[in-house]
Design a protein around this motif. Sequence first.
Motif, short mmCIF file in Angstrom:
data_model
loop_
_atom_site.label_atom_id
_atom_site.label_comp_id
_atom_site.label_asym_id
_atom_site.label_seq_id
_atom_site.Cartn_x
_atom_site.Cartn_y
_atom_site.Cartn_z
N ARG A 17 35.57 87.80 82.74
CA ARG A 17 34.71 88.13 83.88
C ARG A 17 35.02 89.54 84.39
N LYS A 27 36.29 90.71 91.72
CA LYS A 27 37.53 90.13 92.24
C LYS A 27 38.59 90.17 91.15
N LEU A 29 42.54 88.83 89.72
CA LEU A 29 42.99 87.52 89.25
C LEU A 29 44.48 87.36 89.52
N HIS A 79 44.24 81.24 89.87
CA HIS A 79 44.03 80.31 88.75
C HIS A 79 45.39 79.82 88.25
N LYS A 91 44.30 85.83 98.48
CA LYS A 91 43.30 84.77 98.34
C LYS A 91 41.89 85.30 98.51
N GLU A 92 41.74 86.35 99.31
CA GLU A 92 40.42 86.93 99.56
C GLU A 92 39.96 87.81 98.40
N ARG A 93 40.86 88.60 97.83
CA ARG A 93 40.49 89.62 96.84
C ARG A 93 40.74 89.22 95.40
N LEU A 94 41.49 88.13 95.18
CA LEU A 94 41.80 87.70 93.82
C LEU A 94 41.42 86.23 93.64
N VAL A 95 40.95 85.90 92.46
CA VAL A 95 40.74 84.50 92.10
C VAL A 95 42.11 83.92 91.73
N GLU A 128 38.15 83.94 83.04
CA GLU A 128 38.48 84.72 84.23
C GLU A 128 38.83 86.16 83.86
#
Length: 384
Positions: free
Chosen positions: A60, A82, A84, A216, A210-214, A57
């Motif tokens: 990426r 995106k 994290l 984890h 939640k929309e702009r970040l993964v 992540e």
Amino acid sequence: MFLGLAINDRDTARVAPRHCFRASVCTGMPSVSDLYEARLEEGRLTRDPAQEEALPEFERIRSELSKPRKKGLFRKAPEPPKGLYIWGGVGRGKSMLMDLFVESLKVPARRVHFHAFMQEVQGEIHKLREKGHEDPIKPVAKDVSDSIKVLAFDEMQITDIADAMIVGRFFERLFDAGCVVVTTSNRVPDDLYKDGLNRELFLPFIELIKERLVVHELASERDHRQDRLSGSQVYFAPANAEARADMDRIWQELTHGEEDTLTLRVKGREVTLPRYHNGVARASFYDLCGAALGPGDYLALAEAVRVLLLENIPRLGRSNFNEAKRFVTLVDALYEAKVRLIASAADEPESLYVEGRGAFEFERTASRLREMQSESWGVSSDGD
């Protein structure tokens, strides 16, 4: 311009001028995975499958940001990757992975404790409001996005209603400007500002995350910070040169010699931790108990740190009764928050407060200080 620390290379901890928000740019850096493997070979890390699962992540984002950007008058800027949001229990290695990520970047980045960053933001907004600016959030966000490409936050948490009321609009502007946010937290996004005042106004920010970040989870079974303290003495008496050397050794092991100052603002007051790095703080008894601080200040401190090195606790009694009361309140806050306390003191806990008003009540504090020395202190079944 923002006040603050701008660090991009965590090994050398280069510090930008206090009135400069721009971070230095690293070039020719290896991947996050390469840096992780190098730390393993150096013996500075222990291999952890959960940490390794998180590396892609970070990679990426690093890889996407490293791609050359074609420039042209009519060429649309590419969509940023995106960000994290990596969360999990304390001591799992979230901050360490963040350090490696920032070290690997070739673009301007800012690595900062979330609480300290929001203090800067609030300060700049206040200045512009005093000048009569109608919408100060917009220029403050622009100042940030014009200077850096990546914001790397440590310990995202919202405890202040003033922060809760502006983070949504502020971060939406950062995202729209192409700024990438990477953050650690001890909480899943849905638990941010839990039970906070007017929380319904904060909920759109959770959806924005939640929309702009993964999102984890770093679900490691190991608390690496506790591992480093396993079997180690954590209470030193008397507080002499030998105790100081032991405290220096523990500080070096936990921070690798990197540090900054963290100032917490609580209802208009400031609580300063003179030495701080990645959830580990170091202060003297008089730094924290000599000032006119109260329960709210100590609760904010316990929320911000996971390990506290507290030095030179004196004998307590009539001559320093107010300081003793504050110390009791501080220990209670640390105890309830499961903060790991490492201390040097004039005597053993049971002999710190033996005469004067409050001596009987201090017995509970002494018992807690003794309990907090146990190897299992701060370890819970859920890893938090």
